[in-house]
Design an enzyme around this catalytic site. Structure first.
Site, short mmCIF file in Angstrom:
data_model
loop_
_atom_site.label_atom_id
_atom_site.label_comp_id
_atom_site.label_asym_id
_atom_site.label_seq_id
_atom_site.Cartn_x
_atom_site.Cartn_y
_atom_site.Cartn_z
CB CYS A 90 2.93 20.42 45.11
SG CYS A 90 1.99 21.91 45.46
CG HIS B 225 0.89 17.51 48.68
ND1 HIS B 225 0.58 16.37 47.97
CD2 HIS B 225 1.24 18.45 47.76
CE1 HIS B 225 0.73 16.60 46.68
NE2 HIS B 225 1.14 17.85 46.52
#
Length: 291
Positions: free
Chosen positions: A201, A185
């Site tokens: 992440c 992301h």
């Protein structure tokens, strides 16, 4: 050591576009070229790296003699934009040790590579394989209870949800994976890209995740690896690239065997150079074969 150096003066906005290279000839493993630039007033290693799509830690590794604060104008800075490609060479490959992801589009003779931020110690990004299962524009971030509890203990309580916008830690785009809890992301903290900065992440600069979002199809395989020392061939010479280790992952006890196997029948190895490279850990591919 000798570096292949090309002086380039390129002007970009915040971050360069993706590094794109044609795949090397069969049997070769290296793409790109090491560059040098001269710092301008007010620049740091991290800000220079952003212009060339190089992460902060990569810049620190390759310029260990320079400060991480503002540089003296006119300082020569190495841009570590040469890479030994990982294996396998299909889909997305994240090498945690490099803080970098490689994208090998299907049926194209090219590779794209981007810096990433990954999990910090205690919140490691897992070494696993999976696929891209969905892509979301303007994602909503809902902090899991574990992260909210950690933030509360640190005196920085989090909201229950973060809608799209400048305060959203996921940025503009997110690629959700079949690996539970892990996404590629964007970020609202660009200087965290290229560092161990997340809770697992994989963070990317805005132009880079924009490219992946619009070009990587769902179903694309992804493999997350940790390869601290990479070996590869280029134009008949054997190279070694060594990264600073993650303390909890540091185990390259089989490196000598791997080098011996790669060199067998093709080259003699300069083991003194191997020792220097693994001591320096500057992230630069360096020749270890000798005539």
């Amino acid at each position: 050591m000798k570096y292949i150096m090309t002086i380039l003066f390129l002007l970009f906005s915040q971050s360069a576009l993706a590094l794109q290279f044609p795949l090397p000839a069969p049997g070769d493993d290296i793409v790109g070229e090491i560059q040098t630039v001269v710092s301008q007033p007010g620049e740091t290693l991290a800000s220079i790296g952003m212009r060339y799509d190089i992460g902060g830690y990569e810049m620190f590794e390759s310029n260990q003699q320079l400060p991480r604060t503002k540089l003296k104008p006119g300082t020569e800075v190495i841009i570590p934009s040469q890479f030994i490609l990982p294996n396998p060479r299909t889909g997305l490959v994240v090498n945690l040790a490099e803080l970098r992801v490689y994208y090998f589009p299907e049926n194209e003779n090219v590779v794209y590579t981007f810096p990433v931020g990954v999990g910090h110690e205690g919140w490691n990004t897992p070494r696993k394989s999976g696929t891209v299962v969905r892509k979301v524009a303007d994602p909503v971030w809902i902090p899991p209870p574990s992260i909210r509890a950690e933030a509360a203990r640190a005196g920085h309580p989090l909201f229950a949800a973060y809608p799209p916008g400048p305060k959203n830690p996921l940025g503009k785009y997110a690629l959700y994976l079949s690996i539970p809890g892990i996404r590629l992301h964007g970020t609202n903290a660009p200087y965290s890209v290229g560092l161990r900065s997340s809770h697992g992440c994989i963070r990317m600069f805005a132009p880079d995740i924009d490219y992946l979002f619009h070009n990587v199809p769902t179903g694309t395989p992804i493999k997350i690896i940790y390869e601290q020392d990479k070996i590869g061939w280029s134009q008949g010479k054997l190279y070694l690239e060594s990264e600073m280790p993650f303390p909890e992952f540091d185990d390259e006890s089989d490196l000598k065997d791997r080098i011996t196997a790669a060199a067998q029948g093709r080259a003699n190895v300069n083991w003194t150079e191997v020792d220097e490279i693994t001591d320096d850990k500057d992230g630069l591919p360096t020749v270890i074969s000798q005539n």
